[in-house]
Design a protein around this motif. Structure first.
Motif, mmCIF file in Angstrom:
data_model
loop_
_atom_site.group_PDB
_atom_site.id
_atom_site.type_symbol
_atom_site.label_atom_id
_atom_site.label_comp_id
_atom_site.label_asym_id
_atom_site.label_seq_id
_atom_site.Cartn_x
_atom_site.Cartn_y
_atom_site.Cartn_z
ATOM 1 N N ASN A 78 0.832 -1.209 0.000
ATOM 2 C CA ASN A 78 0.000 0.000 0.000
ATOM 3 C C ASN A 78 0.863 1.254 0.000
ATOM 4 O O ASN A 78 0.564 2.231 -0.690
ATOM 5 C CB ASN A 78 -0.932 -0.002 1.213
ATOM 6 C CG ASN A 78 -1.986 -1.081 1.112
ATOM 7 O OD1 ASN A 78 -2.436 -1.418 0.012
ATOM 8 N ND2 ASN A 78 -2.401 -1.636 2.232
ATOM 9 N N VAL A 104 -5.548 0.949 -3.354
ATOM 10 C CA VAL A 104 -5.363 0.783 -1.908
ATOM 11 C C VAL A 104 -6.658 0.246 -1.315
ATOM 12 O O VAL A 104 -7.713 0.866 -1.466
ATOM 13 C CB VAL A 104 -4.986 2.130 -1.249
ATOM 14 C CG1 VAL A 104 -4.917 1.992 0.267
ATOM 15 C CG2 VAL A 104 -3.654 2.634 -1.797
ATOM 16 N N PRO A 105 -6.630 -0.909 -0.652
ATOM 17 C CA PRO A 105 -7.858 -1.544 -0.171
ATOM 18 C C PRO A 105 -8.499 -0.816 1.003
ATOM 19 O O PRO A 105 -7.836 -0.063 1.720
ATOM 20 C CB PRO A 105 -7.385 -2.940 0.241
ATOM 21 C CG PRO A 105 -5.949 -2.759 0.590
ATOM 22 C CD PRO A 105 -5.433 -1.711 -0.347
ATOM 23 N N GLU A 106 -9.775 -1.054 1.186
ATOM 24 C CA GLU A 106 -10.525 -0.395 2.258
ATOM 25 C C GLU A 106 -9.987 -0.751 3.634
ATOM 26 O O GLU A 106 -10.133 0.013 4.586
ATOM 27 C CB GLU A 106 -12.001 -0.763 2.157
ATOM 28 C CG GLU A 106 -12.903 0.030 3.084
ATOM 29 C CD GLU A 106 -14.367 -0.222 2.843
ATOM 30 O OE1 GLU A 106 -15.189 0.329 3.603
ATOM 31 O OE2 GLU A 106 -14.703 -0.965 1.892
ATOM 32 N N TYR A 111 -6.588 4.254 3.467
ATOM 33 C CA TYR A 111 -7.681 4.159 2.487
ATOM 34 C C TYR A 111 -8.347 5.501 2.202
ATOM 35 O O TYR A 111 -8.511 5.882 1.041
ATOM 36 C CB TYR A 111 -8.728 3.156 2.963
ATOM 37 C CG TYR A 111 -9.913 3.025 2.036
ATOM 38 C CD1 TYR A 111 -9.782 2.418 0.793
ATOM 39 C CD2 TYR A 111 -11.168 3.512 2.409
ATOM 40 C CE1 TYR A 111 -10.874 2.291 -0.059
ATOM 41 C CE2 TYR A 111 -12.259 3.385 1.567
ATOM 42 C CZ TYR A 111 -12.112 2.780 0.334
ATOM 43 O OH TYR A 111 -13.195 2.664 -0.506
ATOM 44 N N SER A 112 -8.751 6.221 3.242
ATOM 45 C CA SER A 112 -9.482 7.473 3.009
ATOM 46 C C SER A 112 -8.615 8.490 2.269
ATOM 47 O O SER A 112 -9.077 9.132 1.312
ATOM 48 C CB SER A 112 -9.988 8.057 4.335
ATOM 49 O OG SER A 112 -8.919 8.286 5.231
ATOM 50 N N GLN A 115 -8.308 7.428 -1.354
ATOM 51 C CA GLN A 115 -9.522 7.717 -2.120
ATOM 52 C C GLN A 115 -9.584 9.193 -2.515
ATOM 53 O O GLN A 115 -9.939 9.528 -3.648
ATOM 54 C CB GLN A 115 -10.757 7.341 -1.291
ATOM 55 C CG GLN A 115 -11.019 5.852 -1.203
ATOM 56 C CD GLN A 115 -11.456 5.254 -2.517
ATOM 57 O OE1 GLN A 115 -12.446 5.677 -3.104
ATOM 58 N NE2 GLN A 115 -10.711 4.261 -2.999
ATOM 59 N N LYS A 160 -15.540 8.556 4.564
ATOM 60 C CA LYS A 160 -14.693 7.732 5.426
ATOM 61 C C LYS A 160 -13.893 8.610 6.392
ATOM 62 O O LYS A 160 -13.801 8.313 7.590
ATOM 63 C CB LYS A 160 -13.743 6.909 4.560
ATOM 64 C CG LYS A 160 -12.858 5.932 5.322
ATOM 65 C CD LYS A 160 -13.630 4.699 5.722
ATOM 66 C CE LYS A 160 -12.708 3.651 6.308
ATOM 67 N NZ LYS A 160 -13.447 2.459 6.747
#
Length: 201
Positions: A78, A104-106, A111-112, A115, A160
């Motif tokens: 990540n 990038v996975p949740e 993650y936020s 996003q 998020k």
């Protein structure tokens, strides 16, 4: 690692990648690959602004891809995706940058932010394409998709990140910037009411 600390960037990168490539099953392989990535990054930023950065950037991209391929679900992967996203952004390739941020996975702590970065990158691609002469622009359908993806990622990241901000707390600057961009996207698309309703801050 000692070479990296002493800013012997190229030596650090070569030695660390040798371990990562030659002994991929060993516990230290991932850490070694990460050191190689960091060493190339160190070398990149140590160069004078007027110097060519192509070799160092190409090596960073290559090692980042090694990490995301061989250790796809790791935190290091990540970090590599985020680093690659920044590199492609600096190289004026916002769509490639956005795609990497979007990977990038949740479950990741980043993650936020990833996003939001993906949304901003797609929106940058749209804006840069919009100011080009009509004959040089990408197809309208492609540009519309960038705008749609920008709004989608920004909305996800804002929601998020907002969930982690105390009621009377101050939101991070990146969240405020994302709210401004989202409002701009909605208004540009003709969704004036929705754009005006976006709460900034």
């Amino acid at each position: 690692y000692v070479n990296y600390l002493n800013k012997n960037s190229y030596e650090a990168a070569i030695l660390a990648e040798f371990i990562a490539q030659r002994y991929p099953q060993e516990e230290l392989a991932l850490d070694s690959a990460y050191i190689a990535m960091a060493a190339w990054q160190q070398a990149y930023y140590a160069l004078p602004k007027e110097a060519s950065h192509e070799v160092e950037m190409a090596q960073m991209i290559r090692v980042c891809n090694l990490i995301t391929k061989n250790w796809a679900s790791s935190d290091r992967a990540n970090d590599a995706r985020l680093t690659l996203g920044q590199l492609y952004s600096q190289a004026k390739q916002p769509v490639e940058s956005a795609k990497l941020y979007g990977q990038v996975p949740e479950s990741a702590a980043q993650y936020s932010s990833a996003q939001l970065a993906a949304g901003q990158a797609y929106w940058t691609a749209f804006l840069e394409a919009s100011i080009k002469p009509e004959g040089q622009r990408p197809p309208e359908t492609e540009m519309k998709e960038w705008s749609t993806q920008a709004a989608k990622h920004l909305q996800t990241g804002i929601a998020k990140m907002a969930a982690g901000v105390p009621k009377d707390g101050t939101p991070p600057d990146e969240m405020v910037a994302a709210q401004v961009s989202l409002a701009q996207i909605l208004i540009t698309a003709g969704h004036f009411t929705e754009g005006i309703k976006i709460r900034v801050g």
